[in-house]
Design an enzyme around this catalytic site. Structure first.
Site, PDB file in Angstrom:
ATOM      1  NE  ARG A  15      10.259  10.801 -36.771  1.00  0.00           N
ATOM      2  CZ  ARG A  15       9.925  12.054 -36.454  1.00  0.00           C
ATOM      3  NH1 ARG A  15       8.679  12.362 -36.145  1.00  0.00           N
ATOM      4  NH2 ARG A  15      10.831  13.007 -36.471  1.00  0.00           N
ATOM      5  CE  LYS A  22      14.317  13.352 -43.463  1.00  0.00           C
ATOM      6  NZ  LYS A  22      13.978  13.654 -42.063  1.00  0.00           N
ATOM      7  CG  ASN A 222      11.303  14.964 -39.264  1.00  0.00           C
ATOM      8  OD1 ASN A 222      12.468  14.748 -39.569  1.00  0.00           O
ATOM      9  ND2 ASN A 222      10.926  16.068 -38.671  1.00  0.00           N
ATOM     10  CE  LYS A 346       1.092  10.137 -81.927  1.00  0.00           C
ATOM     11  NZ  LYS A 346       1.627   8.842 -82.361  1.00  0.00           N
TER      12      LYS A 346
HETATM   13  C1  UD1 Z   1      18.612  19.143 -35.105  1.00  0.00           C
HETATM   14  C2  UD1 Z   1      19.299  20.090 -34.135  1.00  0.00           C
HETATM   15  C3  UD1 Z   1      18.245  20.826 -33.303  1.00  0.00           C
HETATM   16  C4  UD1 Z   1      17.303  21.562 -34.213  1.00  0.00           C
HETATM   17  C5  UD1 Z   1      16.688  20.601 -35.232  1.00  0.00           C
HETATM   18  C6  UD1 Z   1      15.891  21.346 -36.253  1.00  0.00           C
HETATM   19  C7  UD1 Z   1      21.415  19.038 -33.573  1.00  0.00           C
HETATM   20  C8  UD1 Z   1      22.143  18.245 -32.538  1.00  0.00           C
HETATM   21  N1  UD1 Z   1      20.160  19.326 -33.271  1.00  0.00           N
HETATM   22  O1  UD1 Z   1      17.974  18.155 -34.357  1.00  0.00           O
HETATM   23  O2  UD1 Z   1      18.850  21.729 -32.412  1.00  0.00           O
HETATM   24  O3  UD1 Z   1      16.285  22.185 -33.467  1.00  0.00           O
HETATM   25  O4  UD1 Z   1      17.724  19.882 -35.917  1.00  0.00           O
HETATM   26  O5  UD1 Z   1      15.245  20.422 -37.081  1.00  0.00           O
HETATM   27  O6  UD1 Z   1      21.993  19.408 -34.544  1.00  0.00           O
HETATM   28  N2  UD1 Z   1      22.086  14.255 -40.282  1.00  0.00           N
HETATM   29  C9  UD1 Z   1      23.174  13.725 -40.940  1.00  0.00           C
HETATM   30  N3  UD1 Z   1      24.011  12.909 -40.234  1.00  0.00           N
HETATM   31  C10 UD1 Z   1      23.841  12.612 -38.940  1.00  0.00           C
HETATM   32  C11 UD1 Z   1      22.710  13.161 -38.286  1.00  0.00           C
HETATM   33  C12 UD1 Z   1      21.861  13.990 -38.979  1.00  0.00           C
HETATM   34  O7  UD1 Z   1      23.377  13.965 -42.115  1.00  0.00           O
HETATM   35  O8  UD1 Z   1      24.656  11.869 -38.386  1.00  0.00           O
HETATM   36  C13 UD1 Z   1      21.167  15.135 -41.041  1.00  0.00           C
HETATM   37  C14 UD1 Z   1      19.762  14.572 -41.139  1.00  0.00           C
HETATM   38  O9  UD1 Z   1      19.630  13.786 -42.325  1.00  0.00           O
HETATM   39  C15 UD1 Z   1      18.929  15.834 -41.193  1.00  0.00           C
HETATM   40  C16 UD1 Z   1      19.725  16.825 -40.371  1.00  0.00           C
HETATM   41  O10 UD1 Z   1      21.035  16.341 -40.334  1.00  0.00           O
HETATM   42  O11 UD1 Z   1      18.803  16.350 -42.490  1.00  0.00           O
HETATM   43  C17 UD1 Z   1      19.175  17.007 -38.973  1.00  0.00           C
HETATM   44  O12 UD1 Z   1      19.213  15.792 -38.314  1.00  0.00           O
HETATM   45  P1  UD1 Z   1      18.113  15.355 -37.270  1.00  0.00           P
HETATM   46  O13 UD1 Z   1      18.455  14.039 -36.739  1.00  0.00           O
HETATM   47  O14 UD1 Z   1      16.774  15.535 -37.877  1.00  0.00           O
HETATM   48  O15 UD1 Z   1      18.338  16.454 -36.125  1.00  0.00           O
HETATM   49  P2  UD1 Z   1      17.370  16.771 -34.935  1.00  0.00           P
HETATM   50  O16 UD1 Z   1      17.536  15.767 -33.890  1.00  0.00           O
HETATM   51  O17 UD1 Z   1      16.012  17.031 -35.457  1.00  0.00           O
HETATM   52 CA    CA Z   2      14.770  16.674 -37.682  1.00  0.00          CA
END
Ligand code: UD1
Ligand code: CA
Length: 450
Positions: A15, A22, A222, A346
């Site tokens: 996004r 990011k 995001n 400078k």
């Molecule tokens: C996650 C939480 C949610 C919380 C929210 C807060 C989970 C399942 N959910 O959701 O409860 O309220 O964060 O922002 O944990 N990432 C990885 N590898 C992956 C997936 C994610 O490194 O396979 C990293 C992303 O880069 C990011 C972070 O983990 O920095 C969170 O991932 P994101 O997909 O944003 O989680 P949310 O769905 O927002």
């Molecule tokens: Ca997130």
């Protein structure tokens, strides 16, 4: 108790609509991930493990100076999957999970979470007015039952405002056993780290929450819009800190601090100023409107007048700089120096009490004490190939519109007649002139209109 930190940073951040991972996007001149690494280091862990994925080489390269264990997650299958990759490296008794895209996380909140989650599982929570998008903390009679992701929430569960910030601190041995039990049987087909909470409940493990103090400390980035909004929050925070320390910031919504600004007492900053990198302002320093100061040190009582640009320079005590002055890298002024409008300096040192008041260029020069450089003077330091040095000794007076062709020494007490082009060193205490003599033509008449 020992601690390992895991930072999740594998996401592409689609996004953001950018080719750049990011966590490399910058907030106040610093990549997002740098903030989180700093927060991790502050906890003095035994190791810091960062899970990366999208363009992982770029991320590793950016932080090559940091002592970090980089772990590449092959496919982004969820936060639970990401943490599982770090299992072999979790050396601490506790494991703190941070997000690479939550930059303003507060040290005190993390410390508190660390304390309360000893031997169990701790969740950093927040009571969010608009909880959309976040995992909800599900409780029965006050006791935490589990975390339910927004997409798996029922309509009633969606109304819960207590959210999971994503930051957790967990007993390492227990965490590792739970990680082997989580599945991807949910609406997103992802391995949710948050599923360990229900597993902890089943095991009768202590589950505790700590609520973050400030909302901005738990906000994730995001989109570019969120990044811009956070930049604003951060600036406001820095401004407020300075104002609380006694700095007069005329309008904090119009002062930008993109780095660190350290101020002495009775400093005044007018509107529209930008401070970049590391800037220090001494006591009683005034910075006039729309000035731009980067990586510089401004000593006591200096008055920086409006629209001045100062980069990688040092301004001495009691100086008057500007308006419209430009100090480029390597400019250094001693005390009681005046640098006026449209003057560019400078890589030069300007001695005590010297004045360069109007429209001049001084480059690669060493200027002595009590020197007066008139309007429109130029040190011609560049022959088209090489740069040369100009030395102007003490008590020199340079008449307006003179050019000094470097390399050159203007000896102490020299006076250069206005309009001179000086190509040879001048002797001390003499008048040097290098211009054609004036001729007057008495019989000359102005042309007349035909
Ligand atoms: C996650 C939480 C949610 C919380 C929210 C807060 C989970 C399942 N959910 O959701 O409860 O309220 O964060 O922002 O944990 N990432 C990885 N590898 C992956 C997936 C994610 O490194 O396979 C990293 C992303 O880069 C990011 C972070 O983990 O920095 C969170 O991932 P994101 O997909 O944003 O989680 P949310 O769905 O927002
Ligand atoms: Ca997130």
């Amino acid at each position: 108790m020992t601690l390992s930190v895991v930072i999740l940073a594998a996401g592409k951040g689609s996004r953001m609509f950018s080719e750049k991972p990011k966590v490399l996007h910058e907030l106040s001149n610093q990549p997002l991930l740098q903030y989180v690494i700093n927060a991790a280091k502050n906890l003095k862990p035994v190791n810091i493990n960062v899970v990366i994925g999208y363009k992982s080489e770029l991320v590793e390269q950016e932080f090559s100076k940091e002592d970090i264990n980089w772990i590449v997650q092959k496919e982004q299958l969820g936060t639970g999957d990401a943490v599982k990759y770090t299992t072999p490296f979790m050396e601490g008794a506790q494991t703190m999970v941070l997000y690479g895209d939550v930059p303003l996380i507060d040290h005190n909140d993390l410390k508190k979470l660390l304390q309360v989650s000893k031997d169990g599982l701790g969740i950093l929570t927040f009571d969010k007015k608009h909880p959309k998008g976040y995992g909800r903390i599900k409780r029965t009679e006050d006791k935490v039952e589990g975390i339910i992701e927004e997409k798996d929430c029922s309509e009633t569960e969606k109304k819960i405002t207590e959210i999971n910030t994503g930051i957790m601190c967990i007993d390492t041995i227990k965490l590792n056993s739970w990680l082997t039990q989580i599945t991807n049987h949910n609406s997103q087909k992802e391995y949710y780290l948050t599923d360990i909470v229900a597993l902890a409940k089943k095991d009768n493990t202590k589950i505790v929450t700590h609520e973050a103090k400030d909302e901005h400390t738990i906000l994730g980035i995001n989109t570019k819009a969120e990044l811009v909004a956070m930049e604003k929050i951060l600036k406001q925070k820095k401004n407020t800190e300075l104002i609380e320390q006694g700095v007069t910031i005329i309008d904090s919504s119009r002062t930008e601090i993109r780095g660190s600004l350290v101020c002495g007492s009775d400093v005044e900053i007018d509107v529209g100023c930008i401070f970049e990198g590391e800037v220090e302002l001494g006591n009683n320093v005034k910075v006039g409107a729309y000035s731009h100061i980067k990586d510089s040190n401004i000593l006591d009582n200096a008055n920086i007048k409006p629209y001045s640009h100062i980069d990688s320079s040092e301004v001495g005590i009691n100086n008057n700089i500007g308006p419209y002055a430009r100090l480029r890298p390597g400019a250094k002024t001693k005390s009681n120096v005046n640098i006026g409008n449209f003057v560019e300096i400078k890589n030069s040192t300007i001695g005590e009490g010297s004045k360069i008041n109007h429209l001049s260029y001084v480059g690669d020069s060493q200027v002595g004490e009590n020197v007066n450089i008139g309007a429109g003077c130029i040190t011609c330091n560049y022959d088209g190939v090489n740069k040369h040095k100009t030395i102007i000794e003490d008590d020199v007076f340079i008449g307006s519109n003179s050019q000094l062709i470097a390399p050159l020494i203007i000896r102490a007490g020299s006076t250069i007649g206005a309009g001179s082009t000086i190509t040879k060193d001048t002797p001390a205490n003499q008048l040097s002139l290098a211009r054609s003599k004036q001729t007057n033509i008495p019989s000359w008449e102005r042309p007349k209109k035909k």
